[in-house]
Scaffold this motif. Structure first.
Motif, mmCIF file in Angstrom:
data_model
loop_
_atom_site.group_PDB
_atom_site.id
_atom_site.type_symbol
_atom_site.label_atom_id
_atom_site.label_comp_id
_atom_site.label_asym_id
_atom_site.label_seq_id
_atom_site.Cartn_x
_atom_site.Cartn_y
_atom_site.Cartn_z
ATOM 1 N N LEU A 1 0.802 -1.233 0.000
ATOM 2 C CA LEU A 1 0.000 0.000 0.000
ATOM 3 C C LEU A 1 0.836 1.285 0.000
ATOM 4 O O LEU A 1 0.635 2.136 -0.860
ATOM 5 C CB LEU A 1 -1.001 -0.006 1.163
ATOM 6 C CG LEU A 1 -2.057 -1.106 1.085
ATOM 7 C CD1 LEU A 1 -2.866 -1.176 2.372
ATOM 8 C CD2 LEU A 1 -2.987 -0.885 -0.095
ATOM 9 N N LEU B 1 6.430 -0.782 -10.185
ATOM 10 C CA LEU B 1 5.380 -1.786 -10.452
ATOM 11 C C LEU B 1 5.937 -3.197 -10.265
ATOM 12 O O LEU B 1 5.297 -4.053 -9.654
ATOM 13 C CB LEU B 1 4.886 -1.659 -11.894
ATOM 14 C CG LEU B 1 3.665 -0.797 -12.124
ATOM 15 C CD1 LEU B 1 3.508 -0.510 -13.614
ATOM 16 C CD2 LEU B 1 2.393 -1.457 -11.604
ATOM 17 N N ALA C 1 3.632 -8.956 -3.770
ATOM 18 C CA ALA C 1 2.437 -9.811 -3.806
ATOM 19 C C ALA C 1 2.878 -11.271 -3.929
ATOM 20 O O ALA C 1 2.326 -12.162 -3.274
ATOM 21 C CB ALA C 1 1.524 -9.425 -4.969
ATOM 22 N N LYS D 1 -7.365 -2.438 3.236
ATOM 23 C CA LYS D 1 -7.432 -3.879 2.975
ATOM 24 C C LYS D 1 -8.866 -4.402 3.170
ATOM 25 O O LYS D 1 -9.341 -5.238 2.409
ATOM 26 C CB LYS D 1 -6.466 -4.675 3.878
ATOM 27 C CG LYS D 1 -4.983 -4.501 3.627
ATOM 28 C CD LYS D 1 -4.528 -4.491 2.186
ATOM 29 C CE LYS D 1 -4.694 -5.764 1.408
ATOM 30 N NZ LYS D 1 -4.191 -5.599 -0.012
ATOM 31 N N ALA E 1 -10.968 -3.346 0.128
ATOM 32 C CA ALA E 1 -10.670 -4.176 -1.048
ATOM 33 C C ALA E 1 -11.314 -5.556 -0.891
ATOM 34 O O ALA E 1 -11.895 -6.101 -1.828
ATOM 35 C CB ALA E 1 -9.155 -4.309 -1.232
ATOM 36 N N SER F 1 -2.867 0.031 -13.103
ATOM 37 C CA SER F 1 -1.957 0.091 -11.948
ATOM 38 C C SER F 1 -2.665 0.642 -10.702
ATOM 39 O O SER F 1 -2.222 0.403 -9.587
ATOM 40 C CB SER F 1 -0.719 0.930 -12.275
ATOM 41 O OG SER F 1 -1.006 2.313 -12.221
ATOM 42 N N GLU F 2 -3.773 1.371 -10.914
ATOM 43 C CA GLU F 2 -4.500 1.899 -9.742
ATOM 44 C C GLU F 2 -5.049 0.778 -8.853
ATOM 45 O O GLU F 2 -5.368 1.007 -7.692
ATOM 46 C CB GLU F 2 -5.674 2.795 -10.196
ATOM 47 C CG GLU F 2 -5.223 4.103 -10.817
ATOM 48 C CD GLU F 2 -6.385 4.913 -11.404
ATOM 49 O OE1 GLU F 2 -6.141 6.024 -11.853
ATOM 50 O OE2 GLU F 2 -7.534 4.408 -11.434
ATOM 51 N N CYS G 1 -3.429 -1.755 -7.772
ATOM 52 C CA CYS G 1 -2.375 -2.394 -6.986
ATOM 53 C C CYS G 1 -2.647 -2.314 -5.477
ATOM 54 O O CYS G 1 -2.742 -1.232 -4.911
ATOM 55 C CB CYS G 1 -1.059 -1.708 -7.324
ATOM 56 S SG CYS G 1 0.297 -2.519 -6.548
ATOM 57 N N GLY G 2 -2.776 -3.471 -4.841
ATOM 58 C CA GLY G 2 -3.042 -3.516 -3.403
ATOM 59 C C GLY G 2 -4.527 -3.510 -3.061
ATOM 60 O O GLY G 2 -4.895 -3.655 -1.906
ATOM 61 N N HIS G 3 -5.380 -3.321 -4.061
ATOM 62 C CA HIS G 3 -6.817 -3.170 -3.786
ATOM 63 C C HIS G 3 -7.677 -4.206 -4.516
ATOM 64 O O HIS G 3 -8.893 -4.066 -4.607
ATOM 65 C CB HIS G 3 -7.282 -1.771 -4.190
ATOM 66 C CG HIS G 3 -6.460 -0.677 -3.576
ATOM 67 N ND1 HIS G 3 -6.584 -0.306 -2.253
ATOM 68 C CD2 HIS G 3 -5.469 0.091 -4.071
ATOM 69 C CE1 HIS G 3 -5.706 0.658 -1.981
ATOM 70 N NE2 HIS G 3 -5.024 0.911 -3.073
ATOM 71 N N ALA G 4 -7.042 -5.249 -5.054
ATOM 72 C CA ALA G 4 -7.768 -6.231 -5.874
ATOM 73 C C ALA G 4 -8.526 -7.231 -4.993
ATOM 74 O O ALA G 4 -8.250 -7.346 -3.805
ATOM 75 C CB ALA G 4 -6.776 -6.946 -6.778
ATOM 76 N N ASP H 1 -3.950 -9.206 -7.253
ATOM 77 C CA ASP H 1 -3.018 -8.145 -6.855
ATOM 78 C C ASP H 1 -1.658 -8.339 -7.519
ATOM 79 O O ASP H 1 -0.856 -7.420 -7.591
ATOM 80 C CB ASP H 1 -2.831 -8.149 -5.332
ATOM 81 C CG ASP H 1 -3.566 -6.982 -4.685
ATOM 82 O OD1 ASP H 1 -3.828 -5.992 -5.373
ATOM 83 O OD2 ASP H 1 -3.861 -7.088 -3.485
ATOM 84 N N LEU H 2 -1.403 -9.554 -7.935
ATOM 85 C CA LEU H 2 -0.160 -9.845 -8.643
ATOM 86 C C LEU H 2 -0.368 -9.674 -10.148
ATOM 87 O O LEU H 2 0.457 -9.103 -10.851
ATOM 88 C CB LEU H 2 0.241 -11.285 -8.327
ATOM 89 C CG LEU H 2 1.720 -11.601 -8.362
ATOM 90 C CD1 LEU H 2 2.019 -12.721 -7.373
ATOM 91 C CD2 LEU H 2 2.174 -12.030 -9.709
ATOM 92 N N PRO I 1 -0.924 -5.589 -11.557
ATOM 93 C CA PRO I 1 0.321 -4.822 -11.751
ATOM 94 C C PRO I 1 1.207 -5.433 -12.846
ATOM 95 O O PRO I 1 1.904 -4.714 -13.551
ATOM 96 C CB PRO I 1 1.030 -4.910 -10.394
ATOM 97 C CG PRO I 1 -0.049 -5.175 -9.417
ATOM 98 C CD PRO I 1 -1.077 -5.990 -10.152
#
Lengths: 323, 255
Positions: free
Chosen positions: A55, A74, A81, A294, A297, B28-29, B31-34, B40-41, B44
């Motif tokens: 994050l 990226l 992840a 988190k 999401a 890319s937005e 990332c971390g929110h999927a 999330d992998l 990105p």
């Protein structure tokens, strides 16, 4: 009763002998319950740290200053992840599911590295995280490649390779900033000021206050104590900071030839343990934001996971009907 | 290269590069929110490919037009009307279903686009690049198609959300297949395929996937357009303020 007791002691002794012979413990081997619990806690926290750590850095992907930097960031966040995935898998070999661990993260029951409860207000924070936070993580993790638990040790080998690449990348960001304009240098120094102490705290409480250390060392989960690793970190980072003209924000920092058994090392100032415990207990600058992100999401993705589950069942049923 | 030819190649490269950069930015937005760690992998990773394509194409464009000294000047320092991407790619992500449906539409289009460039393109460097681009966009299309089927077929709720996503994206699809004087010139010079020439292959594939997800194929008529001429939606200004922030706030700096 006495016989059971004796058997238990014998099996503990056999386990310890195996550890002492540097043999790896594998998922199906018998192991003391406390060993299993310690590993589940540690690997779970490690996995959560990778996932929450996406994050603060993900925060800068859309604003990275060049295409090259954007692509590296990226790739880095994607690596994290991946680390999260291996680590959850390693923890699952000990009998706890990823779902259970995820629920504990989302409910606030499970901890993750407190460092990710600090904010990334500028681009230089991305450099500082790579250099210091990944640097501290490597100090912690390289000995874990020799950890007694096989799946964790093997996961750490790959993770360490990637982390060491991230650290070089972070240092290179700081180096570029320190050679840049006045505004860039100031941005780099301010980021170092923000991240130095939280990074030093990443090794956890002093040995005297670290209740889990003794068993972890005995079981070769941990090879060095928190203070030993902290010393290695400070000794490595201080000359790197000097090299790029940045100042470590510790007025008590000085060379002490008595440290490291007389080989010399840096003496550093008093760590603010009140701040450390405050952030661990949930009152850091970004604790709520990280967990809320988190949770959001996870909640917003629930229809997607439900659909994937329903689709998989339909597919399986159709397959069985065809057979 | 003659100057009118160079202008054509430059403009053509910009159109594709801008599409990739802007969709990469949107992707890319996530990332971390999927919805899952696997996504999330994956997202990105796809953003990395898309922005990587943009980077290569901007570099090629800089070789053609000496006004731009490097790829970053093209990516970060143009004004809003100088970006030539489709309106489709700049729209906000919406939910995960909307995101994967858009990715499916776009990457399936690009898969057939690169397949044609691989066969015929007068600009050798682009023809060489199309080999890699074709493979990567094929993977993106495959990834997104699996989600379209899964979400369409999954539950009543997910099917409804996907139907809404189809309706939401429908007005932007016409622009994807719109020929204009420029695309005709590119095609006549064997530089790039005309968008309409891709339509049948695209429709066959998209229709089959939507059908597997119990979803209806949308009406494709030219509705919202303007991106190719630099006329963008409101959302695009906010995207640029993120994308360009560092280059605007700290001009003439090395990073």
């Amino acid at each position: 009763m006495a016989r059971e007791q004796n058997e238990k002691i014998a099996s503990l002794e056999a386990f310890q002998e195996k550890i002492d012979r540097d043999e790896k413990i594998e998922p199906k081997d018998s192991m003391p319950e406390a060993y299993r619990k310690t590993l589940i806690r540690q690997i779970g926290q490690h996995a959560h740290s990778e996932v929450v750590g996406m994050l603060p850095e993900g925060n800068w992907i859309t604003r990275a200053p060049t295409l090259r930097r954007k692509l590296s960031l990226l790739a880095k966040v994607q690596d994290e992840a991946g680390h999260g995935l291996y680590l959850y898998c390693a923890a699952e070999t000990l009998g706890k599911s990823r779902m259970e661990m995820t629920q504990e993260l989302l409910s606030g029951k499970a901890k993750y590295s407190s460092i990710f409860n600090y904010p990334t207000p500028t681009w230089a924070d991305i450099g500082a995280i790579g250099w210091l936070v990944d640097g501290a993580a490597i100090m912690n993790q390289i000995p874990l490649c020799r950890c007694s638990y096989g799946p964790y040790a093997r996961a750490m080998i790959r993770i360490c390779k990637e982390e060491s690449f991230h650290q070089r990348q972070g240092y290179e960001i700081m180096l570029t900033l320190s050679r840049g304009t006045k505004a860039q240098k100031e941005m780099a120094q301010r980021a170092l000021n923000r991240w130095w102490w939280p990074s030093v705290m990443m090794f956890g409480p002093s040995d005297a206050d670290s209740p889990n250390t003794e068993n972890s060392v005995k079981w070769k989960i941990k090879r060095y104590t928190n203070d030993e690793l902290r010393q290695k970190f400070v000794d490595a980072i201080v000359p790197q900071a000097e090299k790029i003209g940045l100042t470590v924000p510790d007025k008590d920092l000085k060379w002490d030839k008595k440290r490291n058994n007389g080989q010399g090392g840096y003496a550093y100032g008093e760590i603010n343990w009140d701040e450390f415990w405050r952030v661990v207990r949930g009152d850091g600058p970004m604790n709520n934001e990280r967990i809320s992100a988190k949770q959001k999401a996870w909640n917003e993705g629930s229809w997607v996971r439900a659909a994937a589950h329903a689709h998989a069942i339909k597919k399986q049923t159709a397959l069985q009907a065809a057979e | 290269m003659k100057s009118n030819m160079a202008d054509m190649v430059f403009e053509g490269l910009l159109r594709i590069a801008d599409d990739n950069l802007i969709l990469g930015h949107r992707t890319s937005e996530w990332c971390g929110h999927a919805p899952t760690l696997e996504e999330d992998l994956a997202l990105p990773n796809i953003a990395l490919d898309l922005i990587g394509h943009a980077q290569t194409l901007y570099c090629l464009a800089c070789e053609i037009n000496s006004r731009y000294k490097n790829e970053d000047q093209l990516a970060f320092l143009r004004l809003e009307h100088e970006y030539k991407n489709l309106l489709l790619v700049e729209q906000e992500n919406g939910d995960f279903g909307n995101t994967v449906l858009r990715l499916f539409y776009f990457s399936t289009f690009m898969k057939y686009f690169w397949e044609r460039v691989k066969i015929k393109c007068c600009f050798k460097k682009l023809k060489e690049f199309s080999e890699k681009a074709f493979l990567e966009t094929s993977y993106h299309s495959k990834y997104a198609s699996q989600w379209v089927i899964t979400l369409g077929d999954g539950t009543d709720e997910s099917n409804l959300k996907m139907s809404n996503a189809i309706a939401n994206l429908e007005p932007f699809l016409g622009e994807l297949f719109n020929n204009d004087d420029f695309t005709e010139m590119c095609s006549q010079n064997d530089f790039l395929p005309e968008p309409t020439s891709i339509f049948d292959s695209w429709k066959n594939e998209v229709e089959a996937i939507l059908q597997k997800g119990n979803l209806d194929f949308p009406d494709i008529i030219l509705k919202k357009r303007g991106g190719r001429k630099g006329e963008h939606s409101e959302a695009f200004g906010y995207l640029l303020s993120d994308l360009q922030y560092m280059q605007r706030a700290y001009p003439n700096s090395s990073w």
